[in-house]
Design a protein around this motif. Structure first.
Motif, short mmCIF file in Angstrom:
data_model
loop_
_atom_site.label_atom_id
_atom_site.label_comp_id
_atom_site.label_asym_id
_atom_site.label_seq_id
_atom_site.Cartn_x
_atom_site.Cartn_y
_atom_site.Cartn_z
N GLN A 257 4.79 -5.95 3.61
CA GLN A 257 4.73 -6.65 4.88
C GLN A 257 6.11 -6.89 5.50
OE1 GLN A 257 1.75 -7.22 6.06
NE2 GLN A 257 1.87 -8.78 7.65
N LEU A 384 -6.17 -1.24 -0.21
CA LEU A 384 -4.86 -0.66 0.10
C LEU A 384 -4.92 0.86 0.13
CD1 LEU A 384 -2.69 -3.07 -2.07
CD2 LEU A 384 -2.79 -3.00 0.42
N GLY A 389 -5.44 -2.36 4.14
CA GLY A 389 -4.38 -3.34 3.97
C GLY A 389 -4.85 -4.62 3.31
#
Length: 420
Positions: A257, A384, A389
Protein backbone atom coordinates in the motif's frame (compact mmCIF):
# COMPACT_ATOMS: atom_id res chain seq x y z
CA UNK A 1 0.45 -19.11 80.88
CA UNK A 2 -1.08 -15.60 80.80
CA UNK A 3 -3.26 -14.21 78.05
CA UNK A 4 -0.43 -11.89 77.08
CA UNK A 5 1.93 -14.82 76.78
CA UNK A 6 -0.58 -16.74 74.68
CA UNK A 7 -1.08 -13.96 72.11
CA UNK A 8 2.38 -12.44 71.97
CA UNK A 9 4.04 -12.35 68.58
CA UNK A 10 7.38 -14.16 68.58
CA UNK A 11 10.20 -11.71 69.05
CA UNK A 12 12.21 -13.28 66.25
CA UNK A 13 9.72 -14.01 63.46
CA UNK A 14 11.22 -16.05 60.61
CA UNK A 15 12.37 -13.83 57.74
CA UNK A 16 10.75 -14.27 54.32
CA UNK A 17 12.38 -16.91 52.18
CA UNK A 18 14.34 -14.61 49.89
CA UNK A 19 15.65 -17.49 47.80
CA UNK A 20 12.09 -18.68 47.10
CA UNK A 21 10.94 -15.16 46.19
CA UNK A 22 13.92 -14.74 43.87
CA UNK A 23 13.15 -18.07 42.18
CA UNK A 24 9.49 -17.04 41.74
CA UNK A 25 10.55 -13.71 40.21
CA UNK A 26 12.82 -15.53 37.77
CA UNK A 27 9.97 -17.93 36.99
CA UNK A 28 7.66 -15.05 36.08
CA UNK A 29 10.40 -13.56 33.89
CA UNK A 30 10.98 -16.91 32.16
CA UNK A 31 7.28 -17.44 31.39
CA UNK A 32 7.07 -13.84 30.15
CA UNK A 33 10.07 -14.38 27.87
CA UNK A 34 8.76 -17.71 26.53
CA UNK A 35 5.37 -16.15 25.76
CA UNK A 36 7.03 -13.21 24.00
CA UNK A 37 9.17 -15.64 21.97
CA UNK A 38 5.93 -17.35 20.94
CA UNK A 39 4.90 -14.19 19.12
CA UNK A 40 8.38 -13.43 17.81
CA UNK A 41 8.41 -16.80 16.05
CA UNK A 42 4.92 -16.23 14.64
CA UNK A 43 5.78 -12.82 13.17
CA UNK A 44 9.21 -13.57 11.74
CA UNK A 45 7.85 -15.26 8.61
CA UNK A 46 5.48 -12.39 7.82
CA UNK A 47 8.18 -9.76 8.34
CA UNK A 48 10.64 -11.58 6.10
CA UNK A 49 8.11 -12.16 3.31
CA UNK A 50 9.84 -9.88 0.74
CA UNK A 51 13.19 -11.63 1.23
CA UNK A 52 11.70 -15.10 1.12
CA UNK A 53 9.61 -14.34 -1.97
CA UNK A 54 12.67 -13.00 -3.76
CA UNK A 55 14.66 -16.14 -2.98
CA UNK A 56 12.01 -18.84 -3.46
CA UNK A 57 9.66 -17.09 -5.95
CA UNK A 58 6.53 -17.88 -3.93
CA UNK A 59 3.20 -16.36 -4.90
CA UNK A 60 0.67 -15.00 -2.41
CA UNK A 61 -1.34 -18.22 -2.33
CA UNK A 62 1.74 -20.29 -1.46
CA UNK A 63 2.63 -17.83 1.27
CA UNK A 64 -0.92 -18.10 2.60
CA UNK A 65 -0.53 -21.88 2.79
CA UNK A 66 2.38 -21.40 5.20
CA UNK A 67 0.14 -19.39 7.51
CA UNK A 68 -2.69 -21.86 7.17
CA UNK A 69 -0.61 -24.88 8.09
CA UNK A 70 0.44 -23.09 11.26
CA UNK A 71 -3.19 -22.39 12.22
CA UNK A 72 -4.38 -25.91 11.44
CA UNK A 73 -1.52 -27.57 13.29
CA UNK A 74 -2.12 -25.35 16.32
CA UNK A 75 -5.86 -26.07 16.26
CA UNK A 76 -5.29 -29.84 16.12
CA UNK A 77 -2.64 -29.71 18.84
CA UNK A 78 -4.81 -27.72 21.25
CA UNK A 79 -7.10 -30.74 21.57
CA UNK A 80 -4.30 -32.74 23.24
CA UNK A 81 -2.19 -30.09 24.93
CA UNK A 82 -4.02 -30.25 28.25
CA UNK A 83 -3.51 -34.00 28.47
CA UNK A 84 0.19 -33.65 27.57
CA UNK A 85 0.87 -31.00 30.23
CA UNK A 86 -1.10 -32.86 32.90
CA UNK A 87 0.42 -36.22 32.05
CA UNK A 88 4.10 -35.20 32.04
CA UNK A 89 4.08 -32.18 34.36
CA UNK A 90 4.99 -28.59 33.58
CA UNK A 91 8.71 -28.90 34.22
CA UNK A 92 9.17 -31.46 31.47
CA UNK A 93 6.27 -30.45 29.18
CA UNK A 94 7.12 -26.74 29.06
CA UNK A 95 10.84 -27.36 28.64
CA UNK A 96 10.28 -29.97 25.92
CA UNK A 97 7.87 -27.68 24.05
CA UNK A 98 10.26 -24.71 24.05
CA UNK A 99 13.16 -26.94 22.95
CA UNK A 100 11.05 -28.34 20.11
CA UNK A 101 9.76 -24.99 18.88
CA UNK A 102 13.28 -23.52 19.06
CA UNK A 103 14.69 -26.31 16.89
CA UNK A 104 11.71 -25.99 14.51
CA UNK A 105 12.32 -22.25 14.24
CA UNK A 106 16.00 -22.82 13.44
CA UNK A 107 15.03 -25.48 10.90
CA UNK A 108 13.44 -22.74 8.76
CA UNK A 109 16.97 -21.62 7.91
CA UNK A 110 17.64 -25.04 6.39
CA UNK A 111 14.42 -25.17 4.34
CA UNK A 112 14.88 -24.98 0.58
CA UNK A 113 11.27 -25.31 -0.59
CA UNK A 114 7.67 -24.57 0.38
CA UNK A 115 7.23 -28.18 1.48
CA UNK A 116 10.17 -27.97 3.89
CA UNK A 117 8.88 -24.69 5.29
CA UNK A 118 5.47 -26.31 5.78
CA UNK A 119 7.00 -29.09 7.88
CA UNK A 120 8.95 -26.60 9.98
CA UNK A 121 5.83 -24.42 10.49
CA UNK A 122 3.70 -27.41 11.49
CA UNK A 123 6.18 -28.57 14.12
CA UNK A 124 6.57 -24.99 15.37
CA UNK A 125 2.80 -24.57 15.73
CA UNK A 126 2.39 -27.90 17.52
CA UNK A 127 5.06 -27.07 20.07
CA UNK A 128 3.98 -23.45 20.59
CA UNK A 129 0.40 -24.47 21.36
CA UNK A 130 1.71 -25.82 24.68
CA UNK A 131 2.73 -22.36 25.89
CA UNK A 132 -0.46 -20.89 27.35
CA UNK A 133 -1.77 -24.01 29.16
CA UNK A 134 1.71 -24.74 30.53
CA UNK A 135 2.27 -21.12 31.55
CA UNK A 136 -1.01 -20.88 33.47
CA UNK A 137 -0.51 -24.23 35.19
CA UNK A 138 3.06 -23.28 36.14
CA UNK A 139 1.77 -20.09 37.73
CA UNK A 140 -0.89 -22.04 39.64
CA UNK A 141 1.59 -24.59 40.95
CA UNK A 142 4.61 -22.45 41.83
CA UNK A 143 3.28 -18.96 42.61
CA UNK A 144 1.50 -18.31 45.91
CA UNK A 145 -1.99 -16.84 45.66
CA UNK A 146 -0.78 -13.42 46.81
CA UNK A 147 1.60 -13.19 43.84
CA UNK A 148 -0.29 -15.16 41.24
CA UNK A 149 -2.59 -12.45 39.87
CA UNK A 150 0.24 -9.96 39.47
CA UNK A 151 2.41 -12.64 37.86
CA UNK A 152 -0.29 -13.63 35.37
CA UNK A 153 -0.94 -9.97 34.59
CA UNK A 154 2.74 -9.49 33.73
CA UNK A 155 2.77 -12.66 31.64
CA UNK A 156 -0.33 -11.58 29.70
CA UNK A 157 1.43 -8.45 28.47
CA UNK A 158 4.12 -10.58 26.77
CA UNK A 159 2.30 -11.24 23.45
CA UNK A 160 1.92 -7.52 22.85
CA UNK A 161 5.50 -6.75 23.87
CA UNK A 162 6.73 -9.49 21.52
CA UNK A 163 4.54 -8.16 18.73
CA UNK A 164 5.88 -4.62 19.27
CA UNK A 165 9.59 -5.46 19.44
CA UNK A 166 9.73 -8.04 16.65
CA UNK A 167 9.02 -5.65 13.73
CA UNK A 168 11.53 -3.16 15.16
CA UNK A 169 14.35 -5.71 15.51
CA UNK A 170 13.94 -8.50 12.97
CA UNK A 171 13.82 -6.62 9.60
CA UNK A 172 17.00 -4.57 10.26
CA UNK A 173 18.73 -7.67 11.63
CA UNK A 174 17.77 -9.72 8.57
CA UNK A 175 18.95 -6.97 6.23
CA UNK A 176 22.30 -6.89 8.01
CA UNK A 177 22.89 -10.62 8.47
CA UNK A 178 20.42 -12.40 6.18
CA UNK A 179 17.05 -14.08 6.69
CA UNK A 180 18.61 -17.37 7.78
CA UNK A 181 20.39 -15.67 10.64
CA UNK A 182 17.07 -14.23 11.83
CA UNK A 183 15.55 -17.71 12.15
CA UNK A 184 18.70 -19.14 13.76
CA UNK A 185 18.96 -16.40 16.38
CA UNK A 186 15.28 -16.38 17.35
CA UNK A 187 15.37 -20.17 17.62
CA UNK A 188 18.61 -20.06 19.58
CA UNK A 189 17.06 -17.74 22.18
CA UNK A 190 14.69 -20.57 23.11
CA UNK A 191 17.59 -22.88 23.83
CA UNK A 192 19.09 -20.27 26.16
CA UNK A 193 15.69 -20.10 27.86
CA UNK A 194 15.68 -23.88 28.28
CA UNK A 195 18.97 -23.85 30.20
CA UNK A 196 17.66 -21.14 32.56
CA UNK A 197 14.37 -23.02 32.95
CA UNK A 198 16.15 -26.19 34.06
CA UNK A 199 18.32 -24.31 36.55
CA UNK A 200 15.48 -22.29 38.07
CA UNK A 201 12.74 -24.94 38.33
CA UNK A 202 15.16 -27.12 40.29
CA UNK A 203 15.01 -24.45 43.02
CA UNK A 204 11.20 -24.27 43.13
CA UNK A 205 8.79 -26.30 45.20
CA UNK A 206 5.05 -26.51 44.55
CA UNK A 207 2.79 -24.35 46.68
CA UNK A 208 1.02 -26.33 49.42
CA UNK A 209 -1.87 -28.28 47.93
CA UNK A 210 -0.53 -27.99 44.37
CA UNK A 211 1.99 -30.82 44.42
CA UNK A 212 -0.44 -32.89 42.38
CA UNK A 213 -3.39 -31.89 40.28
CA UNK A 214 -6.27 -33.98 39.09
CA UNK A 215 -8.57 -33.60 36.13
CA UNK A 216 -12.24 -34.28 36.11
CA UNK A 217 -13.93 -36.22 33.34
CA UNK A 218 -14.68 -34.08 30.29
CA UNK A 219 -18.45 -33.81 29.84
CA UNK A 220 -18.40 -33.81 26.05
CA UNK A 221 -22.09 -34.54 25.63
CA UNK A 222 -23.17 -31.82 28.02
CA UNK A 223 -20.69 -29.32 26.57
CA UNK A 224 -21.62 -29.85 22.93
CA UNK A 225 -25.36 -29.80 23.59
CA UNK A 226 -25.24 -26.55 25.60
CA UNK A 227 -25.99 -23.29 23.76
CA UNK A 228 -23.75 -21.46 26.22
CA UNK A 229 -20.73 -23.43 24.99
CA UNK A 230 -21.50 -22.58 21.38
CA UNK A 231 -21.98 -18.94 22.34
CA UNK A 232 -18.35 -18.74 23.49
CA UNK A 233 -17.00 -20.94 20.68
CA UNK A 234 -18.83 -18.97 18.00
CA UNK A 235 -17.78 -15.61 19.44
CA UNK A 236 -14.14 -16.70 19.27
CA UNK A 237 -14.61 -18.02 15.74
CA UNK A 238 -16.02 -14.70 14.48
CA UNK A 239 -13.39 -12.48 16.11
CA UNK A 240 -10.05 -14.31 16.39
CA UNK A 241 -9.71 -14.33 12.61
CA UNK A 242 -9.03 -10.57 12.75
CA UNK A 243 -6.06 -11.02 15.08
CA UNK A 244 -4.54 -13.72 12.88
CA UNK A 245 -5.08 -11.68 9.72
CA UNK A 246 -3.31 -8.66 11.19
CA UNK A 247 -0.47 -10.73 12.62
CA UNK A 248 0.22 -12.56 9.35
CA UNK A 249 -0.62 -10.12 6.54
CA UNK A 250 -0.03 -6.59 7.91
CA UNK A 251 3.66 -6.35 6.89
CA UNK A 252 2.68 -7.22 3.31
CA UNK A 253 -0.16 -4.67 3.40
CA UNK A 254 2.20 -1.85 4.30
CA UNK A 255 4.75 -2.96 1.71
CA UNK A 256 2.09 -2.98 -1.05
CA UNK A 257 0.00 0.00 0.00
CA UNK A 258 2.79 2.44 0.86
CA UNK A 259 5.82 0.90 -0.89
CA UNK A 260 7.67 0.52 2.41
CA UNK A 261 10.96 -1.30 2.27
CA UNK A 262 11.88 -4.18 4.56
CA UNK A 263 13.67 -1.79 6.90
CA UNK A 264 10.76 0.67 7.06
CA UNK A 265 8.04 -1.77 8.10
CA UNK A 266 8.92 -1.91 11.79
CA UNK A 267 7.55 1.30 13.25
CA UNK A 268 4.04 1.32 11.70
CA UNK A 269 3.55 -2.28 12.81
CA UNK A 270 4.89 -1.43 16.26
CA UNK A 271 2.29 1.36 16.51
CA UNK A 272 -0.46 -1.16 15.79
CA UNK A 273 0.61 -3.47 18.60
CA UNK A 274 1.25 -0.61 21.04
CA UNK A 275 -2.42 0.28 20.62
CA UNK A 276 -3.28 -3.41 21.02
CA UNK A 277 -1.28 -3.48 24.26
CA UNK A 278 -3.17 -0.44 25.53
CA UNK A 279 -6.39 -2.24 24.69
CA UNK A 280 -5.26 -5.27 26.68
CA UNK A 281 -4.42 -3.12 29.71
CA UNK A 282 -7.62 -1.05 29.68
CA UNK A 283 -10.11 -3.58 28.33
CA UNK A 284 -11.43 -4.68 31.70
CA UNK A 285 -12.63 -1.24 32.76
CA UNK A 286 -15.86 -0.62 30.82
CA UNK A 287 -17.92 -3.60 31.98
CA UNK A 288 -17.42 -3.09 35.76
CA UNK A 289 -18.01 0.64 35.32
CA UNK A 290 -21.43 -0.10 33.80
CA UNK A 291 -22.23 -2.53 36.62
CA UNK A 292 -21.38 0.14 39.19
CA UNK A 293 -23.94 2.39 37.52
CA UNK A 294 -26.63 -0.22 38.11
CA UNK A 295 -26.72 -1.66 34.60
CA UNK A 296 -27.70 -5.34 34.47
CA UNK A 297 -25.08 -8.00 33.73
CA UNK A 298 -26.76 -8.78 30.41
CA UNK A 299 -26.88 -5.18 29.21
CA UNK A 300 -23.44 -4.26 30.60
CA UNK A 301 -21.71 -7.18 28.90
CA UNK A 302 -23.45 -6.79 25.53
CA UNK A 303 -23.18 -3.00 25.69
CA UNK A 304 -19.42 -3.27 26.24
CA UNK A 305 -19.11 -5.62 23.29
CA UNK A 306 -21.17 -3.34 21.06
CA UNK A 307 -19.02 -0.34 21.99
CA UNK A 308 -15.84 -2.16 21.00
CA UNK A 309 -17.51 -3.53 17.85
CA UNK A 310 -18.26 0.03 16.74
CA UNK A 311 -14.65 1.11 17.29
CA UNK A 312 -13.49 -1.68 14.96
CA UNK A 313 -15.40 0.02 12.13
CA UNK A 314 -12.49 2.47 11.73
CA UNK A 315 -10.21 -0.40 10.67
CA UNK A 316 -11.18 -0.45 6.95
CA UNK A 317 -10.31 3.25 6.75
CA UNK A 318 -6.68 2.10 6.59
CA UNK A 319 -7.34 1.46 2.88
CA UNK A 320 -8.03 5.18 2.40
CA UNK A 321 -5.17 6.46 4.54
CA UNK A 322 -2.74 8.87 2.88
CA UNK A 323 0.29 7.62 4.82
CA UNK A 324 1.34 4.53 6.78
CA UNK A 325 1.00 6.24 10.17
CA UNK A 326 -2.70 6.98 9.72
CA UNK A 327 -3.22 3.44 8.45
CA UNK A 328 -1.36 2.07 11.48
CA UNK A 329 -3.62 4.02 13.84
CA UNK A 330 -6.75 2.74 12.06
CA UNK A 331 -5.59 -0.87 12.27
CA UNK A 332 -4.26 -0.33 15.79
CA UNK A 333 -7.62 0.97 16.98
CA UNK A 334 -9.14 -2.17 15.51
CA UNK A 335 -6.80 -4.33 17.60
CA UNK A 336 -7.38 -2.08 20.63
CA UNK A 337 -11.06 -2.89 20.32
CA UNK A 338 -10.30 -6.55 19.57
CA UNK A 339 -8.59 -6.84 22.95
CA UNK A 340 -11.59 -5.23 24.64
CA UNK A 341 -14.03 -7.53 22.89
CA UNK A 342 -11.89 -10.59 23.60
CA UNK A 343 -11.68 -9.71 27.29
CA UNK A 344 -15.48 -9.52 27.36
CA UNK A 345 -15.76 -12.94 25.71
CA UNK A 346 -13.57 -14.48 28.40
CA UNK A 347 -15.43 -12.57 31.09
CA UNK A 348 -18.76 -13.77 29.70
CA UNK A 349 -17.43 -17.33 29.67
CA UNK A 350 -16.49 -17.17 33.37
CA UNK A 351 -20.06 -16.05 34.12
CA UNK A 352 -22.19 -18.35 31.98
CA UNK A 353 -20.06 -21.52 31.71
CA UNK A 354 -19.95 -23.91 34.69
CA UNK A 355 -16.46 -23.93 36.21
CA UNK A 356 -16.00 -27.67 35.69
CA UNK A 357 -16.35 -27.18 31.91
CA UNK A 358 -14.40 -23.92 31.60
CA UNK A 359 -11.03 -25.19 30.36
CA UNK A 360 -12.59 -27.40 27.70
CA UNK A 361 -14.90 -24.69 26.37
CA UNK A 362 -12.05 -22.15 26.23
CA UNK A 363 -9.86 -24.70 24.40
CA UNK A 364 -12.65 -25.35 21.88
CA UNK A 365 -12.96 -21.59 21.39
CA UNK A 366 -9.23 -21.42 20.65
CA UNK A 367 -9.59 -24.24 18.14
CA UNK A 368 -12.44 -22.38 16.44
CA UNK A 369 -10.40 -19.17 16.33
CA UNK A 370 -7.46 -20.95 14.75
CA UNK A 371 -9.71 -22.51 12.10
CA UNK A 372 -11.29 -19.21 11.10
CA UNK A 373 -7.81 -17.70 11.20
CA UNK A 374 -6.83 -20.31 8.62
CA UNK A 375 -9.82 -19.30 6.54
CA UNK A 376 -8.99 -15.60 6.40
CA UNK A 377 -5.30 -16.25 5.75
CA UNK A 378 -6.23 -18.43 2.77
CA UNK A 379 -8.86 -15.92 1.65
CA UNK A 380 -6.23 -13.17 1.72
CA UNK A 381 -3.91 -15.22 -0.47
CA UNK A 382 -6.72 -15.85 -2.96
CA UNK A 383 -7.87 -12.22 -2.93
CA UNK A 384 -4.38 -10.89 -3.59
CA UNK A 385 -3.64 -13.44 -6.29
CA UNK A 386 -7.00 -12.68 -7.96
CA UNK A 387 -6.29 -8.95 -8.05
CA UNK A 388 -8.97 -7.97 -5.51
CA UNK A 389 -6.41 -6.65 -3.06
CA UNK A 390 -6.99 -6.08 0.64
CA UNK A 391 -10.44 -4.49 0.35
CA UNK A 392 -12.50 -7.65 1.01
CA UNK A 393 -10.27 -8.54 3.99
CA UNK A 394 -10.79 -5.22 5.73
CA UNK A 395 -14.54 -5.38 5.12
CA UNK A 396 -14.61 -8.78 6.86
CA UNK A 397 -12.57 -7.40 9.77
CA UNK A 398 -14.80 -4.35 10.16
CA UNK A 399 -18.00 -6.40 10.25
CA UNK A 400 -16.75 -9.34 12.34
CA UNK A 401 -17.47 -7.91 15.78
CA UNK A 402 -20.94 -6.63 14.97
CA UNK A 403 -21.73 -10.11 13.62
CA UNK A 404 -20.29 -11.65 16.79
CA UNK A 405 -22.39 -9.34 19.00
CA UNK A 406 -25.56 -10.25 17.11
CA UNK A 407 -24.65 -13.94 17.32
CA UNK A 408 -24.15 -13.75 21.08
CA UNK A 409 -27.51 -12.03 21.52
CA UNK A 410 -29.22 -14.61 19.30
CA UNK A 411 -27.71 -17.50 21.26
CA UNK A 412 -28.20 -15.91 24.68
CA UNK A 413 -31.02 -13.32 24.64
CA UNK A 414 -30.47 -12.87 28.37
CA UNK A 415 -27.07 -13.67 29.84
CA UNK A 416 -27.35 -15.31 33.25
CA UNK A 417 -24.73 -16.57 35.67
CA UNK A 418 -24.10 -20.32 35.67
CA UNK A 419 -25.16 -22.15 38.81
CA UNK A 420 -22.27 -24.60 38.92
Amino acid sequence: MTIHQQTAVPEHAPPPDRAAIRAQNILIALIFFATALNYVDRQVLALLKPMLEAEFHWDDQQFAHLGSIFQLAAAASLLGVGWFVDRFGVRFAYGFAVALWSLAGMAHALAASVQQFVIARAVLATAESVNTPAAMKTAAIYLPAARRSVGIGIINTAPNIGAILTPLIIPPFAMAFGWKAAFLVTGGLGLVWLALWKLNTAKLTPIAGQAATTRGKVEWGAILSDRRSWTVIGAKAFTDLVWWFVLFWTPDFFARQFNLSQGELGWPIAVIFILAALGAVSSGALYPALLLRGVSMNLARKGSMLAYALVVLVMPLALLASNPWVAAVCIGLGLFAHQGFSTNIFGMATEIIPARRMATVIALGAVAGNLTGTGIIEFAGWSLKSGLGYGPLFVVCGAAYLVATAYIHLMQPKLAAAEG
